[in-house]
Enzyme design. Structure first.
Site, PDB file in Angstrom:
ATOM      1  N   THR A  39       0.787  -1.217   0.090  1.00 19.64           N
ATOM      2  CA  THR A  39      -0.053   0.099  -0.019  1.00 19.64           C
ATOM      3  C   THR A  39       0.885   1.144  -0.015  1.00 19.64           C
ATOM      4  N   ASP A  63      -2.125 -10.009  -0.629  1.00 15.88           N
ATOM      5  CA  ASP A  63      -3.099  -9.404   0.235  1.00 15.88           C
ATOM      6  C   ASP A  63      -3.237 -10.349   1.382  1.00 15.88           C
ATOM      7  N   ILE A  64      -3.411  -9.756   2.568  1.00 18.30           N
ATOM      8  CA  ILE A  64      -3.469 -10.848   3.592  1.00 18.30           C
ATOM      9  C   ILE A  64      -5.270 -11.242   3.698  1.00 18.30           C
ATOM     10  N   PHE A  97       1.981  -8.121  11.349  1.00 19.22           N
ATOM     11  CA  PHE A  97       2.029  -6.956  11.490  1.00 19.22           C
ATOM     12  C   PHE A  97       1.188  -5.869  10.437  1.00 19.22           C
ATOM     13  N   THR A 148      -1.827  -2.874  19.597  1.00 21.78           N
ATOM     14  CA  THR A 148      -1.459  -1.486  20.020  1.00 21.78           C
ATOM     15  C   THR A 148      -2.006  -1.095  21.256  1.00 21.78           C
ATOM     16  N   ASP A 149      -1.470  -0.384  22.053  1.00 15.86           N
ATOM     17  CA  ASP A 149      -1.950   0.297  23.304  1.00 15.86           C
ATOM     18  C   ASP A 149      -3.245   1.093  23.110  1.00 15.86           C
ATOM     19  N   GLU A 150      -3.616   1.544  21.928  1.00 15.69           N
ATOM     20  CA  GLU A 150      -4.719   2.057  21.559  1.00 15.69           C
ATOM     21  C   GLU A 150      -6.043   1.469  21.887  1.00 15.69           C
ATOM     22  N   TYR A 201      -9.333   3.621  13.446  1.00 23.23           N
ATOM     23  CA  TYR A 201      -8.272   2.495  13.508  1.00 23.23           C
ATOM     24  C   TYR A 201      -8.144   1.736  14.926  1.00 23.23           C
ATOM     25  N   LYS A 246      -8.263  -2.340  15.323  1.00 19.29           N
ATOM     26  CA  LYS A 246      -7.277  -3.281  16.151  1.00 19.29           C
ATOM     27  C   LYS A 246      -7.890  -4.091  17.196  1.00 19.29           C
ATOM     28  N   ASN A 259       5.660   3.835  18.632  1.00 20.99           N
ATOM     29  CA  ASN A 259       7.066   3.391  17.967  1.00 20.99           C
ATOM     30  C   ASN A 259       7.669   4.520  17.389  1.00 20.99           C
ATOM     31  N   TYR A 261      -0.691  19.564  16.531  1.00 21.49           N
ATOM     32  CA  TYR A 261      -2.426  19.730  16.665  1.00 21.49           C
ATOM     33  C   TYR A 261      -2.685  19.965  18.056  1.00 21.49           C
ATOM     34  N   ASP A 302      -7.093  20.365  15.729  1.00 19.53           N
ATOM     35  CA  ASP A 302      -6.955  19.264  16.476  1.00 19.53           C
ATOM     36  C   ASP A 302      -7.484  18.030  15.808  1.00 19.53           C
TER      37      ASP A 302
HETATM   38  P1  NAD Z   1       2.672   0.672   8.665  1.00 19.06           P
HETATM   39  O1  NAD Z   1       1.593   1.377   8.204  1.00 19.06           O
HETATM   40  O2  NAD Z   1       4.041   1.468   8.360  1.00 19.06           O
HETATM   41  O3  NAD Z   1       2.886  -0.639   7.854  1.00 19.06           O
HETATM   42  C1  NAD Z   1       1.846  -1.394   7.547  1.00 19.06           C
HETATM   43  C2  NAD Z   1       2.225  -2.502   6.379  1.00 19.06           C
HETATM   44  O4  NAD Z   1       1.057  -3.402   6.166  1.00 19.06           O
HETATM   45  C3  NAD Z   1       2.438  -1.538   4.925  1.00 19.06           C
HETATM   46  O5  NAD Z   1       3.551  -2.161   4.416  1.00 19.06           O
HETATM   47  C4  NAD Z   1       1.377  -2.126   4.134  1.00 19.06           C
HETATM   48  O6  NAD Z   1       1.637  -2.253   2.831  1.00 19.06           O
HETATM   49  C5  NAD Z   1       0.713  -3.610   4.780  1.00 19.06           C
HETATM   50  N1  NAD Z   1      -0.630  -3.814   4.507  1.00 19.06           N
HETATM   51  C6  NAD Z   1      -1.562  -2.959   4.588  1.00 19.06           C
HETATM   52  N2  NAD Z   1      -2.703  -3.682   4.335  1.00 19.06           N
HETATM   53  C7  NAD Z   1      -2.320  -4.800   3.917  1.00 19.06           C
HETATM   54  C8  NAD Z   1      -3.053  -5.965   3.328  1.00 19.06           C
HETATM   55  N3  NAD Z   1      -4.375  -5.819   3.167  1.00 19.06           N
HETATM   56  N4  NAD Z   1      -2.194  -6.990   2.718  1.00 19.06           N
HETATM   57  C9  NAD Z   1      -0.889  -7.023   2.886  1.00 19.06           C
HETATM   58  N5  NAD Z   1      -0.203  -6.026   3.441  1.00 19.06           N
HETATM   59  C10 NAD Z   1      -0.931  -4.859   3.959  1.00 19.06           C
HETATM   60  O7  NAD Z   1       2.408   0.177   9.934  1.00 19.06           O
HETATM   61  P2  NAD Z   1       3.512   0.071  11.195  1.00 19.06           P
HETATM   62  O8  NAD Z   1       3.457   1.609  12.172  1.00 19.06           O
HETATM   63  O9  NAD Z   1       4.617  -0.566  10.912  1.00 19.06           O
HETATM   64  O10 NAD Z   1       2.434  -0.696  12.268  1.00 19.06           O
HETATM   65  C11 NAD Z   1       2.757  -2.184  11.987  1.00 19.06           C
HETATM   66  C12 NAD Z   1       1.827  -2.983  12.987  1.00 19.06           C
HETATM   67  O11 NAD Z   1       2.155  -2.348  14.420  1.00 19.06           O
HETATM   68  C13 NAD Z   1       0.207  -2.758  12.875  1.00 19.06           C
HETATM   69  O12 NAD Z   1      -0.462  -3.898  13.174  1.00 19.06           O
HETATM   70  C14 NAD Z   1       0.060  -1.587  13.824  1.00 19.06           C
HETATM   71  O13 NAD Z   1      -1.350  -1.575  14.392  1.00 19.06           O
HETATM   72  C15 NAD Z   1       0.956  -1.902  14.894  1.00 19.06           C
HETATM   73  N6  NAD Z   1       1.375  -0.981  15.878  1.00 19.06           N
HETATM   74  C16 NAD Z   1       2.140   0.265  15.497  1.00 19.06           C
HETATM   75  C17 NAD Z   1       2.634   1.287  16.303  1.00 19.06           C
HETATM   76  C18 NAD Z   1       3.193   2.317  15.797  1.00 19.06           C
HETATM   77  O14 NAD Z   1       3.634   3.266  16.928  1.00 19.06           O
HETATM   78  N7  NAD Z   1       3.443   2.577  14.516  1.00 19.06           N
HETATM   79  C19 NAD Z   1       2.329   0.729  17.810  1.00 19.06           C
HETATM   80  C20 NAD Z   1       1.976  -0.411  18.075  1.00 19.06           C
HETATM   81  C21 NAD Z   1       1.494  -1.194  17.509  1.00 19.06           C
HETATM   82  O1  TDX Z   2       1.365  16.419  12.323  1.00 19.02           O
HETATM   83  C1  TDX Z   2       0.856  15.856  13.409  1.00 19.02           C
HETATM   84  N1  TDX Z   2       0.845  16.658  14.487  1.00 19.02           N
HETATM   85  C2  TDX Z   2       0.676  16.283  15.606  1.00 19.02           C
HETATM   86  O2  TDX Z   2       0.475  17.022  16.512  1.00 19.02           O
HETATM   87  C3  TDX Z   2       0.646  14.297  13.404  1.00 19.02           C
HETATM   88  C4  TDX Z   2       0.984  13.498  12.277  1.00 19.02           C
HETATM   89  C5  TDX Z   2       0.559  13.840  14.892  1.00 19.02           C
HETATM   90  N2  TDX Z   2       0.265  14.754  15.803  1.00 19.02           N
HETATM   91  C6  TDX Z   2       0.014  14.466  17.131  1.00 19.02           C
HETATM   92  C7  TDX Z   2      -1.211  13.105  17.360  1.00 19.02           C
HETATM   93  C8  TDX Z   2      -0.791  12.424  18.505  1.00 19.02           C
HETATM   94  O3  TDX Z   2      -1.282  13.001  19.794  1.00 19.02           O
HETATM   95  O4  TDX Z   2       1.226  13.336  17.502  1.00 19.02           O
HETATM   96  C9  TDX Z   2       0.763  12.306  18.184  1.00 19.02           C
HETATM   97  C10 TDX Z   2       1.081  11.194  17.397  1.00 19.02           C
HETATM   98  O5  TDX Z   2       0.397  10.905  16.329  1.00 19.02           O
HETATM   99  P1  TDX Z   2       0.675   9.731  15.367  1.00 19.02           P
HETATM  100  O6  TDX Z   2       2.133   9.707  14.841  1.00 19.02           O
HETATM  101  O7  TDX Z   2      -0.392   9.941  14.277  1.00 19.02           O
HETATM  102  O8  TDX Z   2       0.465   8.562  16.239  1.00 19.02           O
HETATM  103  P2  TDX Z   2      -0.764   8.030  16.864  1.00 19.02           P
HETATM  104  O9  TDX Z   2      -2.015   8.522  16.571  1.00 19.02           O
HETATM  105  O10 TDX Z   2      -0.456   8.236  18.455  1.00 19.02           O
HETATM  106  O11 TDX Z   2      -0.627   6.299  16.636  1.00 19.02           O
HETATM  107  C11 TDX Z   2       0.492   5.645  16.763  1.00 19.02           C
HETATM  108  O12 TDX Z   2       0.727   4.989  17.757  1.00 19.02           O
HETATM  109  C12 TDX Z   2       0.057   3.773  18.102  1.00 19.02           C
HETATM  110  C13 TDX Z   2       0.634   4.908  15.322  1.00 19.02           C
HETATM  111  O13 TDX Z   2       0.255   5.585  14.300  1.00 19.02           O
HETATM  112  C14 TDX Z   2      -0.531   3.537  15.650  1.00 19.02           C
HETATM  113  O14 TDX Z   2      -0.398   2.625  14.456  1.00 19.02           O
HETATM  114  C15 TDX Z   2      -0.174   2.813  16.887  1.00 19.02           C
HETATM  115  O15 TDX Z   2      -0.950   1.994  17.221  1.00 19.02           O
END
Ligand code: NAD
Ligand code: TDX
Length: 332
Positions: free
Chosen positions: A36, A58-59, A78, A121-123, A148, A152, A178, A205, A270
């Site tokens: 994607t 695709d999953i 993931f 996720t913790d969300e 979202y 999850k 992360n 925001y 916001d």
């Molecule tokens: P990301 O959006 O960077 O990556 C997601 C990947 O999944 C992409 O490569 C995308 O192409 C692939 N994908 C999406 N739909 C698909 C489908 N239908 N079939 C196959 N592949 C598909 O996400 P991320 O930040 O790396 O998050 C990975 C996992 O970790 C997620 O499950 C997310 O909920 C979880 N998570 C993320 C965070 C965070 O801070 N980013 C924190 C906790 C948990």
């Molecule tokens: O431009 C911005 N300005 C801003 O203030 C963006 C993109 C975000 N924000 C704020 C919103 C959130 O309070 O920053 C914080 C972090 O935002 P994101 O990076 O969008 O993360 P969040 O919504 O907290 O979710 C992330 O952590 C949990 C990941 O995207 C999720 O996949 C994961 O589950």
């Protein structure tokens, strides 16, 4: 363990995990990713092609998923639609990938008996008040806020039901926010860093009081590998690194580390339903599995991450303008 199937392995955390496994274990890895907008082939460039194969698919594709799951010794899942802001403008791919995709994997796991680890996720727990001394634990009830996080949460419940009803061999982990290399520029930290590198004012925001609990993607990867190897079947493990920081402080730290004035940013509209605070109590995971985070100096990790984006303009520049145009259309 021979072969690990990593879904979403061309995304942010998935690609960090693939590199972690290739570096620390002898397994081979098959990445299943539908590529994607969030994926980037270049995130896997440094993986040894003898040990890492990318399958573009695709999953939700039952036949393909069944074959790949059946050929693997373990699945680490993931793949997801991962961005809250996108889920507010169009929830439909979130319902499809996060729910139907996880269901499709679970059915393949049920048929083949393959070990499964689900990334969450913790969300799923909703949010905490800013002044609440509490943190999320394994006992915290689910109360997700956004499309979202609700998809999850639903995917976690599917995994738990497949454990209880069908006895599949599965574990779950719920991790906090992360940061690190290979994160898409739509997310908070890389967006602000690449804004500064592109001469665009960072965007905060609201007032920026919201708190996120930051963990380096390398620490998340080591935690996932630990749960995969030592976790008890059916259990959920919370993963965090005691990294609570409010958004304004994160932004000011980025500006300072990049040599920019502390007020060189814009307050923008916001996020609707914006969760106030996330905080993980990871005591049980640490005590039971003996896992510890290693990258606990957030400012040092941020400095390394800024350097990575500075050194890898080719990786993010092609998608920067379109990402900012999408935000501009909604006043963010
Ligand atoms: P990301 O959006 O960077 O990556 C997601 C990947 O999944 C992409 O490569 C995308 O192409 C692939 N994908 C999406 N739909 C698909 C489908 N239908 N079939 C196959 N592949 C598909 O996400 P991320 O930040 O790396 O998050 C990975 C996992 O970790 C997620 O499950 C997310 O909920 C979880 N998570 C993320 C965070 C965070 O801070 N980013 C924190 C906790 C948990
Ligand atoms: O431009 C911005 N300005 C801003 O203030 C963006 C993109 C975000 N924000 C704020 C919103 C959130 O309070 O920053 C914080 C972090 O935002 P994101 O990076 O969008 O993360 P969040 O919504 O907290 O979710 C992330 O952590 C949990 C990941 O995207 C999720 O996949 C994961 O589950």
């Amino acid at each position: 363990m021979g072969q690990i199937l990593v879904t979403g392995g061309a995304g942010f955390i998935g690609s960090n995990f693939v590199h972690h496994v290739l570096e620390h274990r002898e397994h081979s890895v098959v990445v299943l990713d539908s590529m994607t907008y969030a994926a980037n082939r270049a995130s896997l460039d440094r993986a040894d092609p003898e040990r890492c194969r990318l399958v573009e698919g695709d999953i939700c594709d039952r036949g393909l998923v069944h074959d790949l799951v059946g050929a693997a010794d373990a699945v680490v899942h993931f793949a997801a639609e991962s961005h809250n802001d996108n889920s507010l403008s169009d929830p439909s791919p979130f319902v499809r990938t996060n729910l139907i995709g996880t269901f499709t994997l679970l059915e393949a796991v049920r048929a083949t008996g393959t070990r499964f680890h689900h990334i969450s996720t913790d969300e799923v727990f909703g949010d905490l008040e800013l002044d609440d001394p509490a943190k999320f634990t394994e006992q915290t009830p689910y109360n997700p806020s956004s499309p979202y996080s609700s998809t999850k949460a639903g995917s976690d419940l599917l995994v738990r039901a497949w454990v209880r009803s069908y006895g599949i061999e599965a574990t779950l982990s719920n991790c906090s926010n992360n940061y690190g290399p290979y994160q898409h520029v739509e997310k908070f930290i890389p967006r602000q860093v690449t804004n500064v590198l592109s001469g665009i004012r960072p965007k905060l925001y609201g007032e920026g009081k919201n708190v996120r609990d930051w963990i380096h993607a390398e620490d998340h990867s080591s935690a996932v590998l630990t749960v995969l190897e030592k976790g008890r079947m059916g259990e959920t493990y919370l993963v965090g690194a005691d990294g609570e920081v409010d958004n304004l402080t994160v932004l000011r730290t980025i500006l300072r580390l990049m040599g920019r004035p502390q007020d060189e940013f814009d307050h923008v509209v916001d996020r609707p339903g914006h969760d106030l605070r996330y905080a993980i109590d990871g005591t049980r995971t640490r005590q039971e599995l003996g896992w510890e985070p290693r990258f606990t100096d957030f400012e040092a990790g941020l400095a390394d991450t800024i350097k990575w984006y500075r050194d890898h303009r080719d990786w993010w520049e092609p998608v920067k303008a379109a990402t900012e145009a999408k935000y501009a259309a909604v006043g963010q």
